[in-house]
Design a protein around this motif. Structure first.
Motif, mmCIF file in Angstrom:
data_model
loop_
_atom_site.group_PDB
_atom_site.id
_atom_site.type_symbol
_atom_site.label_atom_id
_atom_site.label_comp_id
_atom_site.label_asym_id
_atom_site.label_seq_id
_atom_site.Cartn_x
_atom_site.Cartn_y
_atom_site.Cartn_z
ATOM 1 N N ASN A 1 0.863 -1.177 0.000
ATOM 2 C CA ASN A 1 0.000 0.000 0.000
ATOM 3 C C ASN A 1 0.900 1.228 0.000
ATOM 4 N N LEU A 2 0.716 2.097 -0.976
ATOM 5 C CA LEU A 2 1.585 3.267 -1.120
ATOM 6 C C LEU A 2 1.309 4.351 -0.091
ATOM 7 N N GLY A 3 0.265 4.165 0.714
ATOM 8 C CA GLY A 3 -0.044 5.140 1.744
ATOM 9 C C GLY A 3 -0.940 6.247 1.241
ATOM 10 N N SER A 4 -1.399 7.044 2.184
ATOM 11 C CA SER A 4 -2.301 8.147 1.866
ATOM 12 C C SER A 4 -2.114 9.241 2.913
ATOM 13 N N GLU A 5 -2.968 10.233 2.854
ATOM 14 C CA GLU A 5 -2.891 11.317 3.835
ATOM 15 C C GLU A 5 -3.188 10.817 5.247
ATOM 16 N N THR A 6 -3.909 9.732 5.343
ATOM 17 C CA THR A 6 -4.326 9.246 6.664
ATOM 18 C C THR A 6 -3.600 7.973 7.104
ATOM 19 N N MET A 7 -2.781 7.378 6.223
ATOM 20 C CA MET A 7 -2.103 6.135 6.588
ATOM 21 C C MET A 7 -0.714 6.077 5.964
ATOM 22 N N ARG A 8 0.253 5.628 6.741
ATOM 23 C CA ARG A 8 1.623 5.488 6.241
ATOM 24 C C ARG A 8 1.720 4.373 5.206
ATOM 25 N N ARG A 9 2.774 4.472 4.411
ATOM 26 C CA ARG A 9 3.077 3.392 3.479
ATOM 27 C C ARG A 9 3.311 2.105 4.268
#
Length: 253
Positions: A210-218
């Motif tokens: 998972n490349l991550g998002s504003e709310t979750m780390r990679r």
């Protein structure tokens, strides 16, 4: 143990006129019985391709569900393709004829040749009851041909599973456990994954980056699935291996 496949037929899906709902529902229907799909295919309304596909799948030992194309309009080719692939003629199944005649009597409609054509299936087939309108599907060996309409196909598929394959239900039971490896790199964990599968026969290791998002780390979702008695041991081995690599992780809930 038998494996299960799904064929979804219809130009309307491949051309975007309708959204497929069968795949997700069949995953759910099978999962409720401790089973899972090994494969799924989407096909258009092309008789030669359908024949080629059914020849291949009939030569396998898979249990196959096919949704769509069992009507009698010009773009319905499934019944003819299944018969051609099996090398048998189409014939009016007496059980299907009985259901069609009963349905027409309920509606006060005449029994026409076109309506009876709905009951012509590959010789040697068994019917699949349709609780929605009594127009049946059919089974040929371990291939089960259903309408494209979800409200018909889904209860018919459940009937097939509960009638013919209940012995598979417990055999197919599997458990799953996973961790989220923060900032993990699959390449660094590859040997750990391979070792875990080697150390725990019957267990499959999976990884989902998972490349991550504003709310979750990679992160990498790293997990195991398989025989319930071995899953707990295998996930502990993965946790220890990930920690040894210097990664932090959390249990996936």
């Amino acid at each position: 143990m038998r494996t299960y496949g799904l064929i979804i037929i219809g130009d309307e899906i491949l051309r975007g006129k309708r959204q497929d709902r069968h795949l997700a529902k069949f995953i759910e229907i099978l999962g409720a019985r401790g089973l899972h799909l090994s494969w799924a295919e989407y096909l258009g309304d092309e008789r030669p391709r359908l024949i080629e596909t059914f020849k291949r799948t009939l030569a396998s030992n898979d249990v196959v569900f096919s949704c769509g194309g069992i009507g009698v309009t010009p773009d319905d080719h499934t019944r003819q393709a299944a018969a051609s692939a099996a090398g048998v003629p189409l014939e009016l199944n007496p059980d299907a004829e009985r259901e069609i005649r009963a349905r027409m009597a309920e509606l006060g409609e005449p029994v026409t040749p076109a309506r009876l054509e709905l009951g012509t299936v590959p010789a040697g087939s068994r019917i699949i009851p349709n609780p929605f309108n009594r127009i049946p599907g059919f089974s040929y060996r371990d291939h089960h041909f259903l309408p494209g309409f979800p409200q018909m196909a889904w209860p018919m598929a459940q009937w097939v599973l509960d009638t013919y394959y209940a012995d598979d239900f417990r055999q197919g039971m599997e458990a799953e456990a996973a961790i989220l490896v923060w900032d993990g790199l699959e390449g660094r964990m590859l040997e750990l994954m391979r070792k875990t599968e080697a150390d725990f026969p019957g267990i499959t290791v999976f990884s989902l980056p998972n490349l991550g998002s504003e709310t979750m780390r990679r992160h990498v979702e790293l997990g195991v699935r398989g025989e319930p008695s071995r899953v707990a041991e295998a996930i502990e081995a993965l946790k220890a291996g990930v920690a040894a690599l210097g990664y932090g992780f959390d249990i996936k809930t």
